[in-house]
Scaffold this motif. Sequence first.
Motif, PDB file in Angstrom:
ATOM      1  N   LEU A 118     -10.062 -34.439 -43.054  1.00  0.00           N
ATOM      2  CA  LEU A 118      -9.926 -33.887 -41.701  1.00  0.00           C
ATOM      3  C   LEU A 118     -11.280 -33.320 -41.285  1.00  0.00           C
ATOM      4  N   PRO A 119     -11.620 -33.437 -39.999  1.00  0.00           N
ATOM      5  CA  PRO A 119     -12.908 -32.875 -39.569  1.00  0.00           C
ATOM      6  C   PRO A 119     -12.927 -31.356 -39.734  1.00  0.00           C
ATOM      7  N   GLU A 120     -14.087 -30.828 -40.065  1.00  0.00           N
ATOM      8  CA  GLU A 120     -14.239 -29.368 -40.144  1.00  0.00           C
ATOM      9  C   GLU A 120     -14.312 -28.817 -38.719  1.00  0.00           C
ATOM     10  N   ILE A 121     -13.519 -27.823 -38.430  1.00  0.00           N
ATOM     11  CA  ILE A 121     -13.473 -27.267 -37.073  1.00  0.00           C
ATOM     12  C   ILE A 121     -14.134 -25.892 -37.067  1.00  0.00           C
ATOM     13  N   GLU A 122     -15.128 -25.739 -36.218  1.00  0.00           N
ATOM     14  CA  GLU A 122     -15.744 -24.408 -36.071  1.00  0.00           C
ATOM     15  C   GLU A 122     -14.756 -23.482 -35.389  1.00  0.00           C
ATOM     16  N   LYS A 123     -14.678 -22.257 -35.900  1.00  0.00           N
ATOM     17  CA  LYS A 123     -13.652 -21.355 -35.371  1.00  0.00           C
ATOM     18  C   LYS A 123     -14.251 -20.326 -34.415  1.00  0.00           C
ATOM     19  N   ASN A 124     -15.000 -20.825 -33.441  1.00  0.00           N
ATOM     20  CA  ASN A 124     -15.629 -19.907 -32.476  1.00  0.00           C
ATOM     21  C   ASN A 124     -14.699 -19.539 -31.332  1.00  0.00           C
ATOM     22  N   GLN A 125     -13.952 -20.535 -30.838  1.00  0.00           N
ATOM     23  CA  GLN A 125     -13.058 -20.285 -29.695  1.00  0.00           C
ATOM     24  C   GLN A 125     -11.626 -20.401 -30.157  1.00  0.00           C
ATOM     25  N   SER A 126     -10.840 -19.357 -29.912  1.00  0.00           N
ATOM     26  CA  SER A 126      -9.467 -19.402 -30.411  1.00  0.00           C
ATOM     27  C   SER A 126      -8.537 -18.550 -29.568  1.00  0.00           C
ATOM     28  N   GLU A 160      -5.161 -24.341 -20.660  1.00  0.00           N
ATOM     29  CA  GLU A 160      -6.241 -23.587 -20.024  1.00  0.00           C
ATOM     30  C   GLU A 160      -6.042 -22.098 -20.276  1.00  0.00           C
ATOM     31  N   VAL A 161      -7.087 -21.468 -20.785  1.00  0.00           N
ATOM     32  CA  VAL A 161      -7.027 -20.029 -21.028  1.00  0.00           C
ATOM     33  C   VAL A 161      -7.960 -19.326 -20.071  1.00  0.00           C
ATOM     34  N   ASP A 163      -8.264 -15.137 -18.068  1.00  0.00           N
ATOM     35  CA  ASP A 163      -7.690 -13.822 -17.712  1.00  0.00           C
ATOM     36  C   ASP A 163      -6.456 -13.466 -18.545  1.00  0.00           C
ATOM     37  N   GLN A 164      -6.572 -13.567 -19.849  1.00  0.00           N
ATOM     38  CA  GLN A 164      -5.480 -13.177 -20.749  1.00  0.00           C
ATOM     39  C   GLN A 164      -4.191 -13.966 -20.488  1.00  0.00           C
ATOM     40  N   GLN A 165      -4.365 -15.199 -20.027  1.00  0.00           N
ATOM     41  CA  GLN A 165      -3.202 -16.030 -19.704  1.00  0.00           C
ATOM     42  C   GLN A 165      -3.432 -17.452 -20.202  1.00  0.00           C
ATOM     43  N   LEU A 166      -2.376 -18.049 -20.757  1.00  0.00           N
ATOM     44  CA  LEU A 166      -2.434 -19.465 -21.123  1.00  0.00           C
ATOM     45  C   LEU A 166      -1.625 -20.252 -20.100  1.00  0.00           C
ATOM     46  N   ASN A 167      -2.280 -21.228 -19.468  1.00  0.00           N
ATOM     47  CA  ASN A 167      -1.594 -22.120 -18.530  1.00  0.00           C
ATOM     48  C   ASN A 167      -1.491 -23.501 -19.164  1.00  0.00           C
ATOM     49  N   VAL A 168      -0.305 -24.069 -19.124  1.00  0.00           N
ATOM     50  CA  VAL A 168      -0.098 -25.413 -19.660  1.00  0.00           C
ATOM     51  C   VAL A 168       0.424 -26.297 -18.528  1.00  0.00           C
ATOM     52  N   VAL A 169      -0.224 -27.453 -18.328  1.00  0.00           N
ATOM     53  CA  VAL A 169       0.115 -28.316 -17.191  1.00  0.00           C
ATOM     54  C   VAL A 169       0.292 -29.753 -17.671  1.00  0.00           C
ATOM     55  N   SER A 170       1.352 -30.408 -17.173  1.00  0.00           N
ATOM     56  CA  SER A 170       1.509 -31.846 -17.417  1.00  0.00           C
ATOM     57  C   SER A 170       1.900 -32.511 -16.109  1.00  0.00           C
ATOM     58  N   LEU A 171       1.549 -33.790 -15.969  1.00  0.00           N
ATOM     59  CA  LEU A 171       1.924 -34.521 -14.758  1.00  0.00           C
ATOM     60  C   LEU A 171       1.951 -36.010 -15.029  1.00  0.00           C
ATOM     61  N   ASP A 172       2.762 -36.747 -14.247  1.00  0.00           N
ATOM     62  CA  ASP A 172       2.842 -38.195 -14.466  1.00  0.00           C
ATOM     63  C   ASP A 172       2.739 -38.999 -13.171  1.00  0.00           C
ATOM     64  N   GLY A 173       2.307 -38.354 -12.100  1.00  0.00           N
ATOM     65  CA  GLY A 173       2.183 -39.076 -10.837  1.00  0.00           C
ATOM     66  C   GLY A 173       3.376 -38.890  -9.909  1.00  0.00           C
ATOM     67  N   HIS A 174       4.527 -38.468 -10.480  1.00  0.00           N
ATOM     68  CA  HIS A 174       5.723 -38.216  -9.657  1.00  0.00           C
ATOM     69  C   HIS A 174       6.124 -36.739  -9.691  1.00  0.00           C
ATOM     70  N   ARG A 175       5.598 -36.025 -10.663  1.00  0.00           N
ATOM     71  CA  ARG A 175       5.995 -34.610 -10.831  1.00  0.00           C
ATOM     72  C   ARG A 175       4.914 -33.871 -11.610  1.00  0.00           C
ATOM     73  N   SER A 186      -7.412 -10.533 -24.770  1.00  0.00           N
ATOM     74  CA  SER A 186      -8.301 -11.315 -23.902  1.00  0.00           C
ATOM     75  C   SER A 186      -9.111 -12.279 -24.755  1.00  0.00           C
ATOM     76  N   TYR A 187      -9.284 -13.493 -24.251  1.00  0.00           N
ATOM     77  CA  TYR A 187     -10.049 -14.501 -24.986  1.00  0.00           C
ATOM     78  C   TYR A 187     -11.070 -15.141 -24.047  1.00  0.00           C
ATOM     79  N   ASP A 188     -12.084 -15.759 -24.651  1.00  0.00           N
ATOM     80  CA  ASP A 188     -13.043 -16.522 -23.837  1.00  0.00           C
ATOM     81  C   ASP A 188     -12.292 -17.667 -23.162  1.00  0.00           C
ATOM     82  N   PRO A 189     -12.607 -17.943 -21.889  1.00  0.00           N
ATOM     83  CA  PRO A 189     -11.880 -19.007 -21.196  1.00  0.00           C
ATOM     84  C   PRO A 189     -12.218 -20.391 -21.755  1.00  0.00           C
ATOM     85  N   PHE A 190     -11.232 -21.278 -21.749  1.00  0.00           N
ATOM     86  CA  PHE A 190     -11.484 -22.683 -22.076  1.00  0.00           C
ATOM     87  C   PHE A 190     -10.429 -23.558 -21.411  1.00  0.00           C
TER      88      PHE A 190
END
Length: 367
Positions: A118-126, A160-161, A163-175, A186-190
């Motif tokens: 497995l690739p080694e993952i840097e643990k800077n953003q979490s 998407e992180v 302002d201390q919030q996690l937003n999760v979005v999915s879409l398929d063209g109809h919804r 609080s976390y760094d945004p990504f």
Amino acid sequence: MKIICKKTDLVHAVSTVSKAVSNKTTLPILECILIEAVAGKIKLTANDMELGIETTVEGNIQEPGKIAINAKLFSEIVRKLSDNDVTIETDEQYKATITCEKACFQIMGQEGNEFPYLPEIEKNQSITISQFSLKEIIRQTIFSISDNENTKLMTGELFEVKDQQLNVVSLDGHRISIRKIQLKDSYDPFKVVVPGKTLQEIVKIISGEMEEDVNIYVTSKHILFEFDQTRVVSRLLEGEFYKISQMLSSDYETKITINKKEFLNCIDRASLLIRESEKKPIIIDITDHSLKLNINSFFGSMEEEIMIQKEGRDLLIGFNPKFLMDVLRVIDDEEIHIYLVNPKAPCFIKDDADSYNYLILPVNFNH
């Protein structure tokens, strides 16, 4: 290598990592599970080069070493052993001997060093989130990802992180499905797009306990989920996710409040008359205190009325019933608010706290 572990622990570990075994590959090593006994740990790993899963098993290491064994065969053997201690021993020719009580299997493996790590993952953003919350937000959005490989970004979900919030979005063209949850810190945004396949496997593996956490780490290419004794590493989907803010409007001409369960059951009944191939819309007639639902199909017709609270105009609008049911099944609220503009504009199902927002495009119909 020689290890001894409980059959139940081994079955659990094998079923966890098997979700990352490649089933369409020209490389036989990718059809294997790597078993490693090193540094006092028994570790199982599978990796299809897009998704990799690694987990550890409690057990007794009598001789360290490693071997890659065909995942399908190993999984079948381990599942059918009696509930007792299992001994796995290997020789220099990469032959594995698997013993449990009176059963003894000998199968050919492959050299462990050939297996792609497995690739080694840097643990800077979490971020850290409870297993329960992660399982819920995936369950409440995953149904509206696309399965069309031509629109690659739609086959994943935006995480998407900010302002201390996690937003999760999915879409398929109809919804569009949007879930937001407050994080404890609080976390760094990504912003990353996680493949839907990865998230579907995560949901199957995590326990969903409120007290258990998942640590999520992101880099420019990968995402890593760490929980219990398990690590799941996945490639991210590349590209800029769709700008959905311009699709989301707070304007509406009609707002209805309706009992969710009643509405879901009603659509479910109406769907009995629809064949998948027919693509018949369900027609909703909104008047002052009631919502009339009717369907006409090759098999027959059905009409039902539900009491509602309404603000604004009367409206006649058609929807794909499956799209409505997908949303209603994942909302836990007893009552829901539906916002509509006109028969051609999308409807929004959202709560006052803005923790979820579902957009569904209507369907044209001749009435």
